[in-house]
Scaffold this active site. Structure first.
Site, PDB file in Angstrom:
ATOM      1  N   ARG A   1     -12.065   8.748  11.357  1.00 35.27           N
ATOM      2  CA  ARG A   1     -10.652   8.899  11.044  1.00 35.27           C
ATOM      3  C   ARG A   1      -9.557   8.697  12.090  1.00 35.27           C
ATOM      4  NH1 ARG A   1      -8.904  13.261   9.417  1.00 35.27           N
ATOM      5  NH2 ARG A   1     -10.551  14.073   8.300  1.00 35.27           N
TER       6      ARG A   1
ATOM      7  N   TYR B   1       8.647  -8.439  -0.048  1.00 36.90           N
ATOM      8  CA  TYR B   1       7.384  -8.344  -0.709  1.00 36.90           C
ATOM      9  C   TYR B   1       7.554  -7.365  -1.905  1.00 36.90           C
ATOM     10  CZ  TYR B   1       2.755  -7.045  -1.763  1.00 36.90           C
ATOM     11  OH  TYR B   1       1.554  -6.749  -2.457  1.00 36.90           O
TER      12      TYR B   1
ATOM     13  N   ASP C   1       9.415  -5.861   9.134  1.00 35.39           N
ATOM     14  CA  ASP C   1       8.040  -6.540   8.807  1.00 35.39           C
ATOM     15  C   ASP C   1       7.918  -8.013   9.186  1.00 35.39           C
ATOM     16  OD1 ASP C   1       6.072  -7.660   7.303  1.00 35.39           O
ATOM     17  OD2 ASP C   1       6.368  -6.362   5.459  1.00 35.39           O
TER      18      ASP C   1
ATOM     19  N   LYS D   1      -2.448 -11.202   6.592  1.00 30.75           N
ATOM     20  CA  LYS D   1      -2.281 -12.549   6.573  1.00 30.75           C
ATOM     21  C   LYS D   1      -2.408 -13.211   7.632  1.00 30.75           C
ATOM     22  CE  LYS D   1      -0.858 -11.046   2.733  1.00 30.75           C
ATOM     23  NZ  LYS D   1      -0.314  -9.677   2.346  1.00 30.75           N
TER      24      LYS D   1
HETATM   25  C1  LIG Z   1       5.437  -9.305   3.795  1.00 35.61           C
HETATM   26  C2  LIG Z   1       4.412  -8.358   3.415  1.00 35.61           C
HETATM   27  N1  LIG Z   1       4.534  -7.223   3.849  1.00 35.61           N
HETATM   28  C3  LIG Z   1       3.594  -6.369   3.380  1.00 35.61           C
HETATM   29  C4  LIG Z   1       2.590  -6.559   2.356  1.00 35.61           C
HETATM   30  C5  LIG Z   1       1.532  -5.705   2.078  1.00 35.61           C
HETATM   31  O1  LIG Z   1       0.355  -5.580   2.878  1.00 35.61           O
HETATM   32  P1  LIG Z   1      -1.138  -5.578   2.051  1.00 35.61           P
HETATM   33  O2  LIG Z   1      -1.389  -6.510   1.133  1.00 35.61           O
HETATM   34  O3  LIG Z   1      -1.970  -5.804   3.468  1.00 35.61           O
HETATM   35  O4  LIG Z   1      -0.992  -4.093   1.759  1.00 35.61           O
HETATM   36  C6  LIG Z   1       2.652  -8.057   2.263  1.00 35.61           C
HETATM   37  C7  LIG Z   1       1.380  -8.307   1.126  1.00 35.61           C
HETATM   38  O5  LIG Z   1       1.556  -9.302   0.561  1.00 35.61           O
HETATM   39  C8  LIG Z   1       3.597  -8.747   2.524  1.00 35.61           C
HETATM   40  O6  LIG Z   1       3.656 -10.013   2.282  1.00 35.61           O
END
Ligand SMILES: Cc1ncc(COP(=O)(O)O)c(C=O)c1O
Length: 384
Positions: free
Chosen positions: A51, A104, A177, A202
């Site tokens: 961890r 998101y 992000d 992604k």
């Molecule tokens: C722009 C963006 N940030 C964060 C996330 C969250 O990531 P995760 O699905 O890996 O938890 C997503 C998920 O689709 C996303 O599109």
């Protein structure tokens, strides 16, 4: 002699020295929870319990840090786990954060449904409008400005350098992000951001076979505080997931070049299609953020959204009619995906200031033969 390796070289080699024991050219999957100590507290290479740290995860973290030009990165079990760790570490109950008007849905849900209960307030602001952000920052004491660029799913562009200046003048951190762009297309820390968030699920992973997240940080002291929270709360990336992500990262540049090329052709085709009222793609000169995107991105990414003249039900029907674009959530894999954000990824923002139009379709344009992708979209749109 020190070398300044290029992006593609770092993606393949950073954090990935051949294994000192066997010479294995790929970091092994250290599928292990604990490590033999040479006497109490006598750790070998600092590893104690997985961890806290694991060598496969370390390899991924070092590679991600190198790709974002940062001293340190931390890898998590998901993008949401990374976001959660960041907010718990940097914010306190009673603080206020600025969040984007397009993001998101899960990120909005984290602010609106989890951290509101913890005492963290948020204001929604149009992050493509720097003057509006400055105005909010002048009006209310703010701990953090959170942006996506390009945004999910409306592909808005935030001027990262200008927002970093505005946030810092107000004593706030700028968090970006960078999931949609990936570090190959955009490096927010070099533009002044303090923290980069990734859903490595992604483009970084790139093959729709692993869920993961990352935080990449410019300030080593902040990185240390984040590592403390990560270890204390435990949302870490496992060894196999770290290995899969690292395998994806090696080909990031080659994949992104192809995603960008295909997405541009898809956007151009849709822009001329009579069933389509609007194409949202920062690579099109008509996009309001095109110039900023050109300045801060290497190319414009693989995500394309568009709106249908015939409305929401027609958009839902189109999503069910494609042959190669697979109907599904997520994005950034080699295979093309199609979705209806209003009823899928962004259902959690319905009724909020982040609600997306019902006639909107989002595409994650993959790296297939682009002629096949264009044919597939044309046939799906044929009687819309
Ligand atoms: C722009 C963006 N940030 C964060 C996330 C969250 O990531 P995760 O699905 O890996 O938890 C997503 C998920 O689709 C996303 O599109």
């Amino acid at each position: 002699m020190t070398y300044q390796d290029g992006f593609e070289t770092l993606a393949i080699h950073a954090g990935q020295e051949p294994d000192p024991v066997t010479g294995a050219v790929v970091p092994p999957i250290y599928q292990v929870s604990t490590y033999k100590q040479d006497g109490v507290g006598g750790l070998r290479s600092g590893y104690e319990y997985s961890r806290s740290a694991n060598p496969t995860r370390t390899a991924l973290e070092q590679c991600l840090a190198a790709l974002e030009g940062a001293p340190r990165a931390l890898a998590f079990a998901s993008g949401m786990a990374a976001e959660d760790c960041l907010l718990r570490t940097v914010c306190s109950p009673g603080d206020r954060v600025l969040i984007p008007d397009d993001a998101y849905g899960g990120t909005y849900r984290l602010f609106a449904r989890v951290f509101t209960g913890w005492g963290l307030d948020h204001d929604v602001v149009q992050v493509s409008d720097v003057a509006a952000v400055r105005e909010r920052l002048a009006a209310v004491r703010t701990a953090m400005v959170w942006v996506e660029s390009p945004t999910n799913p409306l592909l808005g562009i935030a001027d990262i350098r200008a927002l970093a200046g505005a946030a810092h003048e107000a004593g706030a951190l700028l968090v970006v992000d960078n999931t949609f762009a990936s570090p190959y297309l955009q490096q927010p820390l070099a533009l002044g951001a303090d923290v980069v968030v990734h859903s490595t699920t992604k483009y970084l992973g790139g093959h729709s076979d692993v869920v993961g997240g990352a935080l990449v940080v410019a300030d080593p002291e902040l990185a240390e505080r984040l590592a403390f929270t990560q270890n204390a709360t435990g949302g870490v990336a496992g060894p196999f997931d770290s290995w899969l992500t690292l395998r994806g990262v090696k080909t990031l540049a080659a994949r992104m070049d192809r995603h960008c090329r295909n997405a541009m052709r898809v956007a151009q085709m849709l822009a001329e299609h009579p069933a389509v009222t609007e194409v949202l793609y920062p690579g099109l000169p008509s996009h309001p953020g095109h110039k900023t995107a050109q300045e801060q991105m290497r190319a414009f990414g693989g995500m394309v959204s568009f709106r249908l003249l015939a409305g929401e039900e027609a958009a839902v029907r189109v999503c069910g009619r494609t042959r190669l674009f697979t109907l599904g959530e997520s994005l950034g894999g080699v295979e093309s995906l199609i979705e209806h954000p209003g009823r899928m990824t962004h259902a959690s923002v319905n009724g909020s200031p982040l609600e997306v139009p019902g006639d909107l379709i989002r595409l994650s344009v993959g790296i297939e033969d682009c002629d096949d992708l264009l044919d597939d979209l044309r046939q799906a749109l044929s009687d819309s």
